[in-house]
Design an enzyme around this catalytic site. Structure first.
Site, short mmCIF file in Angstrom:
data_model
loop_
_atom_site.label_atom_id
_atom_site.label_comp_id
_atom_site.label_asym_id
_atom_site.label_seq_id
_atom_site.Cartn_x
_atom_site.Cartn_y
_atom_site.Cartn_z
CB SER A 27 -0.96 0.00 1.20
OG SER A 27 -0.24 -0.15 2.41
CB SER A 155 2.03 9.25 5.74
OG SER A 155 3.10 8.39 6.12
CE LYS A 208 4.70 4.34 12.85
NZ LYS A 208 3.62 3.84 11.98
CB THR A 265 0.48 4.97 14.21
OG1 THR A 265 1.30 5.61 13.22
CG2 THR A 265 0.53 3.47 13.98
#
Length: 354
Positions: A27, A155, A208, A265
């Site tokens: 992706s 992102s 993260k 996230t």
């Protein structure tokens, strides 16, 4: 060593059309290939799934990773890595951490020139606990790379492909290379900042994912916003603690690749790590969760690597330890959540400005 990139720009200071090899048609690799293509660059994307490569070339889609997205027709997918990297100006590695060394070896075996190396993956290698840029510099000889640049920050591929506003970081010890990558990707919806703290950017990107599993678990257990804020804030504290011990600048962790990536996230349903944690919180086993996801959940392996690295460096990481106990020791998740709340009291601030 700093290289001159002047030949890659016209007299007006604008970057010329570049040939970019994107290694990894997942992706994120696909989304970044779209950005580069829309910016006017020649993009060849390589993967080892022939059916997926055929789909990209024939239908200009990548439905398994990005349903309902039509890709630019000038993105060319290839099955042979030689075809992808031949005479490329830059090679963008976007493969899972566990495959990075394998792909880097294959790249090094076939490359005949000196492109800029970029990576946009997030994780720590199992056993060695090395960051991805370390893997790349170990496997790709200096004569086959100009510089290594890390592309990271808050992102999601699902949002980038629909041109949602996104800002991330290009980090390198070679600031000319970081600026080159900035110029490759910058447009009216995708903004890049440069940074020279490679350790901090990569550490924040990897760790993260661990905290996102915890944030998802908190949601799955039925806790509210107070608990979510707590795990994100204290999670950032232990990310910073380990990162600084590794040599990072603590200020990096309040930037895009630190708190920025942590927020996105830990709060988005697009996050595989959050979704995995959410399912764990609802009572599913780890095997059930991974079967359900159908894609790599980097935070699971990173939890083990970070736990071992923290023990080596003698760094306290209670949230990571708790998540590790759930993932690898089969500790009931409700017990794990209770036990971390019953720890002895601590002082909050760890870093001071002098």
């Amino acid at each position: 060593m700093t290289f001159c990139y002047r030949e890659l720009y016209n007299q007006g200071g604008f970057i010329l059309k570049q040939k970019i090899a994107v290694l990894g048609p997942g992706s994120w690799g696909t989304a970044l290939a779209q950005v580069l293509s829309e910016n006017g660059h020649e993009v060849r994307i390589w993967g080892n799934n022939p059916a997926q490569i055929d789909e990209i070339n024939t239908y200009h889609t990548n439905r398994h990773y990005l349903p309902d997205v039509k890709l630019p027709e000038n993105i060319v997918a290839v099955k042979d890595i030689n075809e992808a990297i031949d005479n490329c100006d830059a090679a963008l590695f976007v493969v899972p951490t566990k495959a990075m060394r394998i792909v880097a070896k294959e790249f090094a075996k076939n490359v005949k020139h000196q492109p800029v190396i970029i990576h946009a993956s997030k994780g720590l290698e199992q056993e060695s606990h090395k960051r991805i840029s370390e893997i790349l510099t170990e496997e790709i000889p200096a004569e086959n790379r100009k510089a290594v640049v890390v592309l990271s920050g808050p992102s999601h591929a699902e949002e980038v492909v629909r041109h949602d506003i996104t800002t991330i970081t290009a980090a390198s010890v070679d600031q000319a290379a970081a600026q080159y990558v900035q110029d490759l990707f910058m447009n009216d919806y995708f903004r890049i900042y440069t940074n020279d703290d490679v350790i901090g950017v990569e550490t924040g990107a990897a760790l993260k994912n661990i905290i996102a599993i915890g944030a998802g678990a908190i949601h799955g257990l039925g806790y509210g916003d107070d608990a979510k804020a707590a795990i994100m804030t204290r999670g950032l504290a232990e990310i910073s603690r380990l990162g600084v011990a590794m040599g990072a600048n603590p200020l990096t962790f309040i930037g895009l690749s630190g708190v920025g990536d942590l927020i996105v996230t830990c709060t988005s349903v697009h996050s595989r790590n959050w979704r995995a944690g959410n399912l764990l919180g609802k009572g599913h086993s780890l095997d059930e969760v991974l079967d359900n996801m159908g894609m790599i959940v980097e935070g699971v392996a990173t939890t083990k690597a970070a736990m071992e690295l923290a023990q080596t460096l003698k760094i306290e990481m209670p949230i990571t330890e708790t998540i590790y106990s759930v993932l690898y020791d089969n500790k009931p998740i409700k017990d794990a959540a209770r036990d971390i709340m019953l720890r002895d009291g601590r002082k909050e601030n760890e870093f001071t400005l002098k």
